[in-house]
Enzyme design. Structure first.
Site, PDB file in Angstrom:
ATOM      1  N   LYS A 120       2.604   0.433  16.373  1.00 14.94           N
ATOM      2  CA  LYS A 120       3.819   0.481  15.555  1.00 14.94           C
ATOM      3  C   LYS A 120       3.880   1.774  14.749  1.00 14.94           C
ATOM      4  CE  LYS A 120       6.028  -2.256  11.855  1.00 14.94           C
ATOM      5  NZ  LYS A 120       5.801  -3.344  10.887  1.00 14.94           N
ATOM      6  N   GLN A 121       2.733   2.199  14.199  1.00 17.77           N
ATOM      7  CA  GLN A 121       2.749   3.265  13.194  1.00 17.77           C
ATOM      8  C   GLN A 121       1.401   3.977  13.135  1.00 17.77           C
ATOM      9  OE1 GLN A 121       2.797  -0.396  10.554  1.00 17.77           O
ATOM     10  NE2 GLN A 121       2.514   1.218   9.032  1.00 17.77           N
ATOM     11  N   GLU A 128       0.579  -2.511  12.396  1.00 14.25           N
ATOM     12  CA  GLU A 128       0.804  -3.960  12.351  1.00 14.25           C
ATOM     13  C   GLU A 128       1.109  -4.579  13.714  1.00 14.25           C
ATOM     14  OE1 GLU A 128       3.656  -4.693   9.227  1.00 14.25           O
ATOM     15  OE2 GLU A 128       2.027  -4.826   7.759  1.00 14.25           O
ATOM     16  N   TRP A 183       0.836  -1.209   0.000  1.00 14.04           N
ATOM     17  CA  TRP A 183       0.000   0.000   0.000  1.00 14.04           C
ATOM     18  C   TRP A 183       0.866   1.253   0.000  1.00 14.04           C
ATOM     19  CZ3 TRP A 183      -1.614   2.905   4.860  1.00 14.04           C
ATOM     20  CH2 TRP A 183      -0.712   2.681   5.917  1.00 14.04           C
TER      21      TRP A 183
HETATM   22  C1  BGC Z   1       4.864  -1.629   7.566  1.00 17.37           C
HETATM   23  C2  BGC Z   1       3.832  -1.685   6.472  1.00 17.37           C
HETATM   24  C3  BGC Z   1       4.525  -1.460   5.135  1.00 17.37           C
HETATM   25  C4  BGC Z   1       5.657  -2.455   4.945  1.00 17.37           C
HETATM   26  C5  BGC Z   1       6.455  -2.174   3.682  1.00 17.37           C
HETATM   27  C6  BGC Z   1       5.942  -2.660   7.294  1.00 17.37           C
HETATM   28  O1  BGC Z   1       6.927  -2.585   8.270  1.00 17.37           O
HETATM   29  O2  BGC Z   1       4.276  -1.879   8.829  1.00 17.37           O
HETATM   30  O3  BGC Z   1       2.862  -0.691   6.690  1.00 17.37           O
HETATM   31  O4  BGC Z   1       3.625  -1.564   4.109  1.00 17.37           O
HETATM   32  O5  BGC Z   1       6.541  -2.355   6.039  1.00 17.37           O
HETATM   33  O6  BGC Z   1       7.029  -0.919   3.725  1.00 17.37           O
END
Ligand code: BGC
Length: 748
Positions: A590-591, A480, A339
């Protein structure tokens, strides 16, 4: 110091991999890590070609590392040049981001005491996508010397030990050109690599072959003060090249095309190729530059750095190619698109090169068969996009299982493919943004409407009727660190937008799309279902305390003070103290998740709600994903939390360019690099895209002198200038257009 140039005045062999990644050169067709010509055990010499994926049995597809052409072993009076021995007297390396050239000057005293000057330069042509060119010069400084160079194609490459090619066929042609022909083991992509040399002086020239290697060996006595220069021009071609997408392909043609690309480039030679490529870069910078004068060299440079990488990460013509999470700069994330592309990177192309944005969305269109299969596999209708995608026919590229746990011997199932479904709405969101920016009806009729409707069909089927409303359960949201949650706000709001967009198409302009889909669905029923789910999908609203639940039950997570981890420079430190199972239960994120919505759908929430929730969730967010900081920066700007915005902006600039981390070893962070542009233009610049047009409400960050950025909007190009006197927008080309500038409708 020029903001255009990344420099290094010492070899810094300990951080070689990070340097190789962030100084990667490329042109969207290929990426070449900035490895040194001489060999080091730590080096990761990756050349990656967009689209050349291969899938080892039982694994997932990955971009196959292509035989290396950057190598050049240099022997000087029988001593091998290498900076780990002897003494480096002078060292200057730079990546000129203005024209894409990587250069290195080394003055070296060999272990026996003789001195030499060595100069290296390299480009991946921005004007000829198949071409890389390199120049190596040797000047003995203290005495005449026997100089020997061994340079060629090294097929002994792997992806961290995984072989992707058969034993190559090697050829040496009478005109001096040498070729290597290989085929990927599973996907059967033919790759042809050719190289030829231009040599400054007569010398002895021979061929050297080893297992999977083909080289030229050159030797000559070089006098003190004399410079012996070798130019190496390399061409790459493969059977998935866009040139063959609709046309004729055969092995012979591939080889002759590869030789033709090479011969033209050899005729030009390094300097002319550089000149031509520099001109192409110049045109790019003239049309796209976000020009920041912040008073801080690092900041100005980092903004250029982000655009440098944005320019080299996407194919400009091929609509069968995505953008990897590490672009073409390393093996990380196996070259897969996430995404990241639509939400973090595509807005940059939308505003600067809508043509590229369109072809990135066409890539998603090409993936519709895969998305339909995936939905079907999980028991749903419509299109469910792969969480990770590679080549257009590769299917879901996300690993189903992680490595076996060393202690329990059990495999951990990865839930992303099945439950991190927000990507489907992210693709639709990007289609809508593209349409808002371009008004491209032809694209919508051909591709866009179908993406919007097929994805809406998925959501209408995926949502469950529960508690008198529709809910989306059992997902991973943008964050995540939480799995199997119900009603993740980010997912629900994005799915809702997707449903509403499809509903609008089905009400206003149903004929074409309904005809297209009527063999698969009863479109009358389907339109009703989409409307019903759009109407009744649960969208979490602020509770009594003003907090919106990021997902059901978020407030019952175990509280945890994470100040210690937040203050560390590195990421994932919490895993040193807790296992994933524990983290899943903690009030630790996490984000950016809910906070994403305050950027993407700011008009849906009032400022007080945004502030409250931003503070609540940020306090609990580790920013362990590079996708987090830029979004926090730009939401903080909107809230007038300028100090916080500047801090997050700076953190985002440091993801790849920061001093301390090695987390770029396996490649740069494409999303965060897009995020630098987002935080600048959508954050400080206050650009927002919506149905009624674009609005811009810029601020000048503390200490900055000025900045400017271009935007293509509905066929016109405008440039926005922001400085202490305020902000103005000028039309550079195209017809008059109306935008909202600082809250006022303005015609430019
Ligand atoms: C992130 C995802 C992201 C992926 C690739 C992961 O660590 O949590 O949101 O899409 O990395 O960048």
């Amino acid at each position: 110091m020029s903001k255009w140039i990344l420099t290094s005045d010492k070899p810094d062999l300990g951080r070689m991999r990070k340097h190789e990644s962030i100084w990667t050169q490329g042109n969207g067709y290929m990426g070449v890590r900035a490895s040194f010509e001489e060999a080091y055990t730590k080096a990761v010499r990756n050349t990656l070609i967009n689209g050349v994926f291969d899938c080892p049995k039982g694994e997932v597809p990955e971009l196959a590392v292509i035989p290396d052409a950057t190598n050049c072993d240099i022997t000087l009076d029988k001593e091998v040049f290498n900076m780990i021995c002897g003494k480096v007297d002078k060292y200057e390396a730079s990546l000129n981001m203005e024209n894409g050239e990587f250069t290195r000057l080394v003055e070296w005293t060999c272990p026996k005491g003789k001195k030499y000057a060595l100069a290296f330069s390299r480009i991946v042509s921005d004007a000829r996508k198949h071409i890389m060119a390199q120049k190596v010069s040797v000047t003995p400084l203290s005495d005449d010397a026997d100089v020997e160079l061994l340079t060629g194609l090294d097929g002994k490459v792997t992806n961290s030990g995984v072989q992707h090619f058969n034993n190559p066929e090697k050829r040496a042609y009478p005109d001096g050109v040498k070729g290597m022909y290989l085929t990927t083991l599973q996907s059967k992509v033919d790759v042809a690599i050719h190289f030829g040399l231009k040599i400054s002086h007569e010398c002895n020239e021979g061929i050297s072959i080893d297992r999977r290697g083909l080289y030229s060996r050159l030797s000559r006595k070089v006098q003190k003060g004399e410079t012996f220069t070798v130019e190496k021009i390399v061409s790459y071609a493969h059977s998935r090249d866009f040139e063959y997408a609709d046309g004729e392909y055969n092995d012979e043609k591939l080889r002759s095309d590869g030789r033709a690309y090479l011969n033209e480039a050899i005729d030009m030679g390094y300097d002319k190729l550089l000149e031509e490529s520099s001109l192409s870069w110049k045109n790019f910078w003239e049309s796209s530059l976000v020009d920041v004068k912040s008073g801080n060299d690092f900041v100005d440079k980092a903004v250029v750095f982000s655009q440098y990488h944005l320019h080299i990460m996407a194919s400009h013509d091929d609509n069968r190619l995505g953008i990897g999470a590490k672009a073409l700069s390393g093996e990380g994330y196996m070259g897969h698109s996430f995404w990241d592309t639509e939400i973090y990177i595509l807005p940059y192309y939308l505003c600067t090169q809508p043509r590229v944005a369109r072809r990135l969305l066409e890539y998603r269109y090409m993936l519709l068969p895969v998305a339909k299969n995936k939905a079907n596999r999980f028991g749903f209708k419509g299109a469910m996009y792969p969480w990770e995608s590679a080549w257009i026919t590769d299917g879901e590229a996300c690993l189903e299982y992680g490595d076996i746990d060393l202690l329990t011997g059990k495999k951990r199932k990865f839930m992303m493919a099945e439950t991190e479904i927000h990507i489907t709405a992210g693709v639709s969101f990007a289609v809508w943004q593209y349409y808002c920016m371009t008004g491209d009806e032809e694209f919508m009729a051909e591709y866009g409407n179908e993406i919007l409707v097929r994805t809406a069909i998925f959501w209408a089927d995926r949502a469950e009727k529960k508690n008198g409303r529709y809910e989306i359960c059992g997902v991973i949201g943008a964050d995540e660190y939480k799995e199997d949650v119900d009603n993740n706000a980010y997912t629900n709001y994005m799915a809702h937008k997707n449903l509403v967009l499809a509903d609008k198409i089905l009400r206003e302009n149903p004929n074409h799309i309904c005809n297209k889909l009527s063999r698969e669905y009863d479109m009358e029923d389907m339109a009703k279902k989409i409307a019903e789910v759009a109407e009744n999908l649960y969208l979490p609203m602020p509770e009594e305390d003003g907090i919106i639940n990021q997902f059901d039950g978020v407030k019952s997570l175990k509280p945890k003070d994470i100040t210690y981890y937040k203050n560390l420079d590195t990421v994932f430190d919490i895993f040193k103290d807790y296992g994933l199972a524990e983290i899943l239960e903690m009030a630790v994120f996490k984000q950016a998740d809910l906070v994403m919505l305050f950027y993407l759908m700011s008009d849906k929430f009032d400022k007080e709600t945004i502030r409250k929730n931003f503070e609540y969730y940020e306090e609990r967010t580790l920013h362990d994903s590079s996708l987090s900081m830029c979004i926090h920066a730009l939401v903080a700007v909107g809230l007038g939390m300028n100090e916080m915005a500047d801090k997050f902006f700076y953190d985002c600039l440091c993801v790849d360019l920061g001093e301390n981390t090695n987390n770029s070893d396996t490649g740069i962070h494409s999303a965060s690099i897009g995020g630098i542009w987002l935080a600048t233009v959508m954050g400080y610049g206050g650009l927002r895209i919506n149905d009624s047009g674009i609005s811009i409400s810029p601020i000048l960050p503390q200490g900055w002198e000025s900045y400017s950025f271009p935007i293509y909007y509905r066929g016109s190009k405008i440039k926005v200038f922001v400085d202490k006197a305020g902000c103005r927008a000028e039309r550079v080309s195209g017809d008059e257009i109306t935008i909202t500038l600082n809250g006022n409708k303005t015609t430019i």
